[in-house]
Design a protein around this motif. Sequence first.
Motif, short mmCIF file in Angstrom:
data_model
loop_
_atom_site.label_atom_id
_atom_site.label_comp_id
_atom_site.label_asym_id
_atom_site.label_seq_id
_atom_site.Cartn_x
_atom_site.Cartn_y
_atom_site.Cartn_z
N PRO A 59 -27.56 78.65 27.06
CA PRO A 59 -28.27 78.18 25.86
C PRO A 59 -27.54 77.04 25.14
O PRO A 59 -28.18 76.13 24.62
CB PRO A 59 -28.33 79.41 24.96
N CYS A 60 -26.20 77.07 25.16
CA CYS A 60 -25.42 76.00 24.51
C CYS A 60 -25.64 74.68 25.24
O CYS A 60 -25.77 73.62 24.61
CB CYS A 60 -23.93 76.35 24.51
N PHE A 61 -25.66 74.73 26.56
CA PHE A 61 -25.86 73.55 27.40
C PHE A 61 -27.25 72.96 27.14
O PHE A 61 -27.39 71.77 26.92
CB PHE A 61 -25.70 73.95 28.87
N LYS A 62 -28.25 73.84 27.14
CA LYS A 62 -29.63 73.38 26.94
C LYS A 62 -29.84 72.83 25.54
O LYS A 62 -30.52 71.82 25.35
CB LYS A 62 -30.61 74.52 27.23
N LYS A 63 -29.28 73.49 24.53
CA LYS A 63 -29.44 73.04 23.15
C LYS A 63 -28.95 71.61 22.96
O LYS A 63 -29.50 70.86 22.16
CB LYS A 63 -28.67 73.98 22.21
N ARG A 64 -27.91 71.24 23.71
CA ARG A 64 -27.32 69.91 23.58
C ARG A 64 -27.95 68.89 24.52
O ARG A 64 -27.49 67.77 24.63
CB ARG A 64 -25.81 70.03 23.78
N HIS A 65 -29.01 69.30 25.22
CA HIS A 65 -29.77 68.41 26.11
C HIS A 65 -28.87 67.74 27.15
O HIS A 65 -29.02 66.55 27.44
CB HIS A 65 -30.56 67.36 25.31
N LEU A 66 -27.95 68.53 27.72
CA LEU A 66 -27.05 68.00 28.74
C LEU A 66 -27.74 68.04 30.10
O LEU A 66 -28.72 68.76 30.29
CB LEU A 66 -25.74 68.80 28.74
N ASP A 67 -27.23 67.26 31.03
CA ASP A 67 -27.87 67.05 32.33
C ASP A 67 -27.21 67.92 33.40
O ASP A 67 -26.04 67.71 33.74
CB ASP A 67 -27.77 65.57 32.69
N GLU A 68 -27.97 68.86 33.96
CA GLU A 68 -27.44 69.74 35.01
C GLU A 68 -26.98 68.96 36.24
O GLU A 68 -26.11 69.41 36.97
CB GLU A 68 -28.48 70.78 35.43
N ASP A 69 -27.57 67.81 36.48
CA ASP A 69 -27.19 66.99 37.63
C ASP A 69 -25.84 66.31 37.42
O ASP A 69 -25.31 65.71 38.35
CB ASP A 69 -28.25 65.93 37.91
N LYS A 70 -25.29 66.41 36.22
CA LYS A 70 -24.00 65.77 35.91
C LYS A 70 -22.91 66.79 35.59
O LYS A 70 -21.93 66.47 34.92
CB LYS A 70 -24.17 64.81 34.74
N LEU A 71 -23.06 68.01 36.08
CA LEU A 71 -22.04 69.04 35.85
C LEU A 71 -20.72 68.62 36.48
O LEU A 71 -20.70 68.07 37.58
CB LEU A 71 -22.45 70.37 36.47
N VAL A 72 -19.61 68.90 35.78
CA VAL A 72 -18.30 68.63 36.35
C VAL A 72 -18.07 69.55 37.56
O VAL A 72 -18.67 70.63 37.66
CB VAL A 72 -17.16 68.82 35.32
#
Length: 120
Positions: A83-96
């Motif tokens: 939920p934290c990741f989604k809330k911040r509109h981060l890109d799953e294709d750019k995961l470290v």
Amino acid sequence: MSKKLVVSVTHAHNDPDKATVAFVVANASVASGQETVVFLNVEGAYLAEQGRAEDIHEEGFAPLKELMDQFIEAGGKIWVCSPCFKKRHLDEDKLVEGATIVGGAKLVEFLSQGAACITY
């Protein structure tokens, strides 16, 4: 006694000192043979996206990106609060490298196995 540790990271650019020290502790843990998970949550979720940690370098410490890479190379795991990741509109294709997006149930399961937890 469990040989498991969770390092919960709730900061990134908003408090580079805490974000850095969290990975210093995580590296010490994994180096001492503990099964170690870094849980990136709240503002710490930003560190899960490539490029976000590159400019964090607290005086007296190695650069954060270097600490993160060392942690993964040593066998540590990075879990990212979904939920934290989604809330911040981060890109799953750019995961470290080494990061996995997980729900709270995964963290609770690990903690229920006797893992200690420290939060930064």
